[in-house]
Design a protein around this motif. Structure first.
Motif, PDB file in Angstrom:
ATOM      1  N   ASN A 215      31.643  66.404  55.924  1.00 57.27           N
ATOM      2  CA  ASN A 215      31.767  65.191  54.512  1.00 57.27           C
ATOM      3  C   ASN A 215      31.620  63.291  54.742  1.00 57.27           C
ATOM      4  N   PHE A 216      32.797  63.859  56.578  1.00 53.75           N
ATOM      5  CA  PHE A 216      32.516  61.945  56.357  1.00 53.75           C
ATOM      6  C   PHE A 216      30.779  61.073  56.671  1.00 53.75           C
ATOM      7  N   GLN A 217      30.065  62.135  56.985  1.00 53.38           N
ATOM      8  CA  GLN A 217      28.384  61.335  57.657  1.00 53.38           C
ATOM      9  C   GLN A 217      28.216  61.598  56.145  1.00 53.38           C
ATOM     10  N   LYS A 218      28.536  62.062  55.100  1.00 57.59           N
ATOM     11  CA  LYS A 218      27.919  62.154  54.081  1.00 57.59           C
ATOM     12  C   LYS A 218      27.779  61.461  52.938  1.00 57.59           C
ATOM     13  N   ILE A 219      29.372  60.861  52.569  1.00 56.33           N
ATOM     14  CA  ILE A 219      29.665  59.998  52.737  1.00 56.33           C
ATOM     15  C   ILE A 219      29.741  58.601  53.064  1.00 56.33           C
ATOM     16  N   SER A 220      29.640  58.424  53.922  1.00 52.19           N
ATOM     17  CA  SER A 220      28.665  57.388  54.287  1.00 52.19           C
ATOM     18  C   SER A 220      27.498  57.136  54.414  1.00 52.19           C
ATOM     19  N   ALA A 221      26.284  57.984  54.395  1.00 58.63           N
ATOM     20  CA  ALA A 221      24.937  57.741  53.663  1.00 58.63           C
ATOM     21  C   ALA A 221      25.418  57.431  53.065  1.00 58.63           C
ATOM     22  N   ILE A 222      25.784  57.780  51.809  1.00 59.29           N
ATOM     23  CA  ILE A 222      25.853  57.130  50.527  1.00 59.29           C
ATOM     24  C   ILE A 222      26.421  55.795  50.405  1.00 59.29           C
ATOM     25  N   LEU A 223      27.740  55.659  51.143  1.00 62.25           N
ATOM     26  CA  LEU A 223      28.021  54.262  50.888  1.00 62.25           C
ATOM     27  C   LEU A 223      27.637  53.200  51.502  1.00 62.25           C
ATOM     28  N   ALA A 224      26.818  53.275  52.779  1.00 66.07           N
ATOM     29  CA  ALA A 224      25.228  52.324  52.969  1.00 66.07           C
ATOM     30  C   ALA A 224      24.257  52.161  52.706  1.00 66.07           C
ATOM     31  N   ASP A 225      23.968  52.897  51.262  1.00 68.36           N
ATOM     32  CA  ASP A 225      23.258  52.738  50.549  1.00 68.36           C
ATOM     33  C   ASP A 225      24.054  51.250  49.198  1.00 68.36           C
ATOM     34  N   PHE A 226      24.643  51.236  49.355  1.00 63.07           N
ATOM     35  CA  PHE A 226      25.856  50.024  48.289  1.00 63.07           C
ATOM     36  C   PHE A 226      26.057  48.668  49.109  1.00 63.07           C
ATOM     37  N   GLY A 227      25.834  48.887  50.294  1.00 63.28           N
ATOM     38  CA  GLY A 227      25.935  47.609  51.173  1.00 63.28           C
ATOM     39  C   GLY A 227      27.258  47.938  52.247  1.00 63.28           C
ATOM     40  N   TYR A 228      27.681  49.427  52.099  1.00 64.35           N
ATOM     41  CA  TYR A 228      29.134  49.432  52.871  1.00 64.35           C
ATOM     42  C   TYR A 228      28.298  50.033  54.250  1.00 64.35           C
ATOM     43  N   VAL A 229      29.903  49.633  55.604  1.00 61.29           N
ATOM     44  CA  VAL A 229      28.994  50.612  56.706  1.00 61.29           C
ATOM     45  C   VAL A 229      30.546  50.637  56.921  1.00 61.29           C
ATOM     46  N   THR A 230      30.565  51.967  57.308  1.00 58.43           N
ATOM     47  CA  THR A 230      31.911  52.794  57.831  1.00 58.43           C
ATOM     48  C   THR A 230      32.890  52.531  58.987  1.00 58.43           C
ATOM     49  N   ILE A 231      34.038  53.143  59.297  1.00 56.40           N
ATOM     50  CA  ILE A 231      34.543  53.312  60.280  1.00 56.40           C
ATOM     51  C   ILE A 231      35.099  54.322  60.509  1.00 56.40           C
ATOM     52  N   ARG A 232      35.276  55.590  61.412  1.00 56.99           N
ATOM     53  CA  ARG A 232      36.148  57.040  61.344  1.00 56.99           C
ATOM     54  C   ARG A 232      37.395  56.383  61.641  1.00 56.99           C
ATOM     55  N   LEU A 233      38.109  56.865  61.370  1.00 59.74           N
ATOM     56  CA  LEU A 233      39.899  56.568  62.369  1.00 59.74           C
ATOM     57  C   LEU A 233      39.898  57.802  63.114  1.00 59.74           C
ATOM     58  N   SER A 234      40.634  57.497  64.308  1.00 56.22           N
ATOM     59  CA  SER A 234      41.126  59.171  64.561  1.00 56.22           C
ATOM     60  C   SER A 234      42.799  59.448  64.263  1.00 56.22           C
ATOM     61  N   ASP A 235      43.400  58.180  63.323  1.00 57.16           N
ATOM     62  CA  ASP A 235      44.329  59.116  62.900  1.00 57.16           C
ATOM     63  C   ASP A 235      44.757  58.109  61.694  1.00 57.16           C
ATOM     64  N   ASP A 236      45.386  58.599  60.818  1.00 55.56           N
ATOM     65  CA  ASP A 236      44.884  57.958  59.466  1.00 55.56           C
ATOM     66  C   ASP A 236      45.627  55.853  59.097  1.00 55.56           C
TER      67      ASP A 236
END
Length: 160
Positions: free
Chosen positions: A22-43
Motif C-alpha cells: 500500500n505504501f508503494q501504491k500511494i507513493s506512485a499516486i502521490l508522485a503524479d501530484f508532485g509529492y515524493v514520499t519517505i517511509r519512516l521505520s518507526d511512527d
C-alpha cells in the motif's frame, strides 16, 4: 536473460507485506501530484511516512488498511490515507473527526469512548459523503497537473 514477472494476489500477503504494498501504491499516486514520499521505520509523531510536495510543503501521513479515526492522532497535524477498492483517500484527520463526531454516532460508541478509536470496515453513504472531497481522483490519460480546488492545503488532489 528474460525476467518473468508474476502479479501477486493482495489477499495472500501478510499484514506487513500489505502495508509495504500500500505504501508503494500511494507513493506512485502521490508522485503524479508532485509529492515524493519517505517511509519512516518507526511512527514519527504518528506518521508512517512523509509526503513532501515540490512546493516544499510536507504532510505527515498515517497509512491505514481502512478508514480509522483515533483520539491518539488528534492535534498532531496528521493526514490519513487508505484504499477502498480502486480508490484512495487522503484527508486531514482532525477535520474529518470533527465532521464525523457531528454527523455520526461514533462519539457515543464504546470503541470511541473506551478505546479512543473507531474503525470502519465499510463506508456508509454518510461517510462516503464526508470523505468525497478527499478522494484522490485518478483520471486515465489526463495530464499530471495539480488542479486548484476550493479546499485548502491540498485537501483534494485532482489531475487535470
Amino acid at each position: 536473460m528474460k525476467q518473468a514477472l508474476q502479479r501477486i494476489t493482495y489477499e495472500r500477503l501478510n499484514a506487513r507485506q500489505k502495508e509495504s504494498y500500500n505504501f508503494q501504491k500511494i507513493s506512485a499516486i502521490l508522485a503524479d501530484f508532485g509529492y515524493v514520499t519517505i517511509r519512516l521505520s518507526d511512527d514519527w509523531k504518528g506518521a508512517d511516512f512523509l509526503a513532501q510536495h515540490i512546493s516544499g510543503h510536507t504532510l505527515r501521513v498515517q497509512l491505514k488498511g481502512r478508514l480509522m479515526l483515533a483520539k491518539k492522532y488528534l492535534k498532531k497535524d496528521l493526514w490519513i490515507t487508505f484504499r477502498r477498492k480502486d480508490s484512495w483517500f487522503l484527508f486531514p484527520h482532525d477535520d474529518v473527526v470533527k465532521v464525523a463526531l457531528k454527523k455520526t454516532n461514533i462519539g457515543k460508541t464504546r470503541s470511541w469512548k473506551v478505546r479512543g478509536r473507531y474503525s470502519f470496515p465499510k463506508l456508509s453513504k454518510q461517510l462516503q459523503g464526508i470523505l468525497q472531497p478527499y478522494q484522490i481522483l485518478q483520471e486515465v490519460g489526463a495530464n499530471k497537473a495539480l488542479q486548484p480546488t476550493s479546499r485548502p492545503r491540498f485537501a483534494r488532489l485532482v489531475r487535470g
